[in-house]
Design a protein around this motif. Sequence first.
Motif, PDB file in Angstrom:
ATOM      1  N   VAL A 124       0.957  -1.293   0.023  1.00 18.69           N
ATOM      2  CA  VAL A 124      -0.102  -0.022  -0.109  1.00 18.69           C
ATOM      3  C   VAL A 124       0.927   1.312  -0.081  1.00 18.69           C
ATOM      4  N   MET A 125       2.078   1.271   0.689  1.00 23.27           N
ATOM      5  CA  MET A 125       2.860   2.350   0.635  1.00 23.27           C
ATOM      6  C   MET A 125       3.407   2.409  -0.708  1.00 23.27           C
ATOM      7  N   ALA A 126       3.684   1.409  -1.271  1.00 24.51           N
ATOM      8  CA  ALA A 126       4.408   1.672  -2.771  1.00 24.51           C
ATOM      9  C   ALA A 126       3.190   2.122  -3.881  1.00 24.51           C
ATOM     10  N   VAL A 127       2.055   1.785  -3.492  1.00 28.50           N
ATOM     11  CA  VAL A 127       0.989   2.451  -4.379  1.00 28.50           C
ATOM     12  C   VAL A 127       0.555   3.937  -3.987  1.00 28.50           C
ATOM     13  N   LEU A 128       0.746   4.222  -2.800  1.00 34.71           N
ATOM     14  CA  LEU A 128       0.371   5.618  -2.243  1.00 34.71           C
ATOM     15  C   LEU A 128       1.550   6.723  -2.419  1.00 34.71           C
ATOM     16  N   GLN A 129       2.885   5.948  -2.795  1.00 35.82           N
ATOM     17  CA  GLN A 129       4.258   6.987  -2.866  1.00 35.82           C
ATOM     18  C   GLN A 129       4.961   6.368  -3.892  1.00 35.82           C
ATOM     19  N   PRO A 130       4.504   6.313  -5.272  1.00 32.04           N
ATOM     20  CA  PRO A 130       5.275   5.771  -6.459  1.00 32.04           C
ATOM     21  C   PRO A 130       6.238   6.994  -7.009  1.00 32.04           C
ATOM     22  N   THR A 131       7.256   6.192  -7.645  1.00 32.68           N
ATOM     23  CA  THR A 131       8.280   7.212  -8.087  1.00 32.68           C
ATOM     24  C   THR A 131       8.337   6.856  -9.781  1.00 32.68           C
ATOM     25  N   ASN A 133       9.727   7.857 -13.743  1.00 34.05           N
ATOM     26  CA  ASN A 133      10.728   8.726 -14.405  1.00 34.05           C
ATOM     27  C   ASN A 133      11.322   9.774 -13.646  1.00 34.05           C
ATOM     28  N   GLY A 134      11.920   9.324 -12.172  1.00 34.16           N
ATOM     29  CA  GLY A 134      12.448  10.256 -11.393  1.00 34.16           C
ATOM     30  C   GLY A 134      11.591  11.372 -10.802  1.00 34.16           C
ATOM     31  N   ILE A 135      10.199  11.173 -10.999  1.00 35.64           N
ATOM     32  CA  ILE A 135       9.339  12.138 -10.469  1.00 35.64           C
ATOM     33  C   ILE A 135       8.418  11.364  -9.258  1.00 35.64           C
ATOM     34  N   GLN A 136       8.464  11.892  -8.157  1.00 38.26           N
ATOM     35  CA  GLN A 136       7.955  11.159  -6.829  1.00 38.26           C
ATOM     36  C   GLN A 136       6.252  11.836  -6.865  1.00 38.26           C
ATOM     37  N   TYR A 137       5.497  10.901  -6.816  1.00 34.14           N
ATOM     38  CA  TYR A 137       4.061  11.080  -6.766  1.00 34.14           C
ATOM     39  C   TYR A 137       3.581  10.762  -5.400  1.00 34.14           C
ATOM     40  N   ARG A 138       2.429  11.419  -5.274  1.00 34.93           N
ATOM     41  CA  ARG A 138       1.390  11.159  -3.825  1.00 34.93           C
ATOM     42  C   ARG A 138       0.122  10.709  -4.294  1.00 34.93           C
ATOM     43  N   VAL A 139      -0.112   9.597  -3.764  1.00 33.92           N
ATOM     44  CA  VAL A 139      -1.622   9.233  -4.032  1.00 33.92           C
ATOM     45  C   VAL A 139      -2.720   9.446  -2.718  1.00 33.92           C
ATOM     46  N   VAL A 140      -3.783  10.290  -2.859  1.00 35.00           N
ATOM     47  CA  VAL A 140      -4.817  10.038  -1.683  1.00 35.00           C
ATOM     48  C   VAL A 140      -6.041   9.290  -1.935  1.00 35.00           C
ATOM     49  N   ILE A 141      -6.333   8.231  -1.458  1.00 40.91           N
ATOM     50  CA  ILE A 141      -7.710   7.647  -1.582  1.00 40.91           C
ATOM     51  C   ILE A 141      -8.800   8.395  -0.952  1.00 40.91           C
ATOM     52  N   GLU A 142      -9.751   8.721  -1.055  1.00 38.49           N
ATOM     53  CA  GLU A 142     -10.699   9.467  -0.471  1.00 38.49           C
ATOM     54  C   GLU A 142     -12.360   8.859  -0.846  1.00 38.49           C
ATOM     55  N   TYR A 143     -12.817   8.470   0.467  1.00 30.50           N
ATOM     56  CA  TYR A 143     -14.299   8.198   0.564  1.00 30.50           C
ATOM     57  C   TYR A 143     -15.232   9.025   0.215  1.00 30.50           C
ATOM     58  N   GLN A 144     -16.034   8.624  -0.869  1.00 26.57           N
ATOM     59  CA  GLN A 144     -16.976   9.823  -1.299  1.00 26.57           C
ATOM     60  C   GLN A 144     -18.225   9.606  -0.676  1.00 26.57           C
ATOM     61  N   GLN A 145     -18.310   9.917   0.593  1.00 23.82           N
ATOM     62  CA  GLN A 145     -19.505   9.572   1.412  1.00 23.82           C
ATOM     63  C   GLN A 145     -20.988  10.044   0.572  1.00 23.82           C
ATOM     64  N   VAL A 168       4.966  15.182  -5.540  1.00 18.79           N
ATOM     65  CA  VAL A 168       5.314  15.798  -4.272  1.00 18.79           C
ATOM     66  C   VAL A 168       6.162  17.170  -4.067  1.00 18.79           C
ATOM     67  N   SER A 169       6.872  17.289  -5.168  1.00 21.84           N
ATOM     68  CA  SER A 169       7.187  18.723  -5.413  1.00 21.84           C
ATOM     69  C   SER A 169       6.495  19.333  -6.404  1.00 21.84           C
ATOM     70  N   ALA A 170       5.988  20.588  -6.195  1.00 20.17           N
ATOM     71  CA  ALA A 170       5.260  21.454  -6.867  1.00 20.17           C
ATOM     72  C   ALA A 170       5.821  21.643  -8.458  1.00 20.17           C
ATOM     73  N   GLY A 171       4.930  21.636  -9.371  1.00 20.86           N
ATOM     74  CA  GLY A 171       5.229  21.844 -10.639  1.00 20.86           C
ATOM     75  C   GLY A 171       6.447  20.719 -11.333  1.00 20.86           C
ATOM     76  N   ALA A 172       6.601  19.406 -10.554  1.00 23.39           N
ATOM     77  CA  ALA A 172       7.450  18.721 -11.235  1.00 23.39           C
ATOM     78  C   ALA A 172       6.811  17.942 -12.419  1.00 23.39           C
ATOM     79  N   ALA A 173       5.346  17.881 -12.665  1.00 25.73           N
ATOM     80  CA  ALA A 173       4.929  17.062 -13.645  1.00 25.73           C
ATOM     81  C   ALA A 173       4.824  18.165 -14.853  1.00 25.73           C
ATOM     82  N   GLY A 174       5.062  19.488 -14.705  1.00 28.29           N
ATOM     83  CA  GLY A 174       5.172  20.176 -15.765  1.00 28.29           C
ATOM     84  C   GLY A 174       4.148  21.311 -15.667  1.00 28.29           C
TER      85      GLY A 174
END
Length: 192
Positions: A124-131, A133-145, A168-174
């Motif tokens: 689950v940590m690998a799914v929520l914090q993947p890297t 092409n050298g860019i680190q991403y952050r995944v948030v799962i939200e319950y849509q009540q 994770v770093s602002a603007g890293a994705a372009g």
Amino acid sequence: MLERFKKEEGFTLIEVLAAMLIVSIVALAFTAYFSNALTFAKSNQNQTIMSNLARNALVYMQKQDFVRLKEYFGSGSATVVKAGNGLNAQRVGITPETFGTCTNATTGACAFRNMFENGNLQPVMAVLQPTVNGIQYRVVIEYQQSLNRSGDTGGDLLLPISATVTTVSAGAAGPGVDGVTVEGYVNAQSIR
């Protein structure tokens, strides 16, 4: 023979320089166009990566224990993703920080670690914090009540969630790529 050379006409130096100036201006315009096209293509590539990471997170969550996941979202231990106010209810979910500090703890969100197979938090940590092409991403799962249905319309069999991916770093994705959200449902084991 000299008369033949005198009668031949060619371009003057000024004509050649003027032609070179016109060609260089056109080439400069094309260079700017291709530079913008390259930037646009790169941001599209990163947006596609973020969409795929969000879908991956949804598929991963769909394979988890439905009952425990529903209990987690309904508990007071669920991570608050967005605070509520008078008009909007508080929204809860799972962030990389939710289970980041769990070792052998059995309190708070860590008490729900068994919603994942064998209580193993590494996947689950690998799914929520993947890297990628050298860019680190952050995944948030939200319950849509707010999308949850009543029990008589199948609400007790479906759990509406969304996965939001940001860098994770602002603007890293372009430029122009802030985040991607994909919505889905976790099905109860009885209808899988």
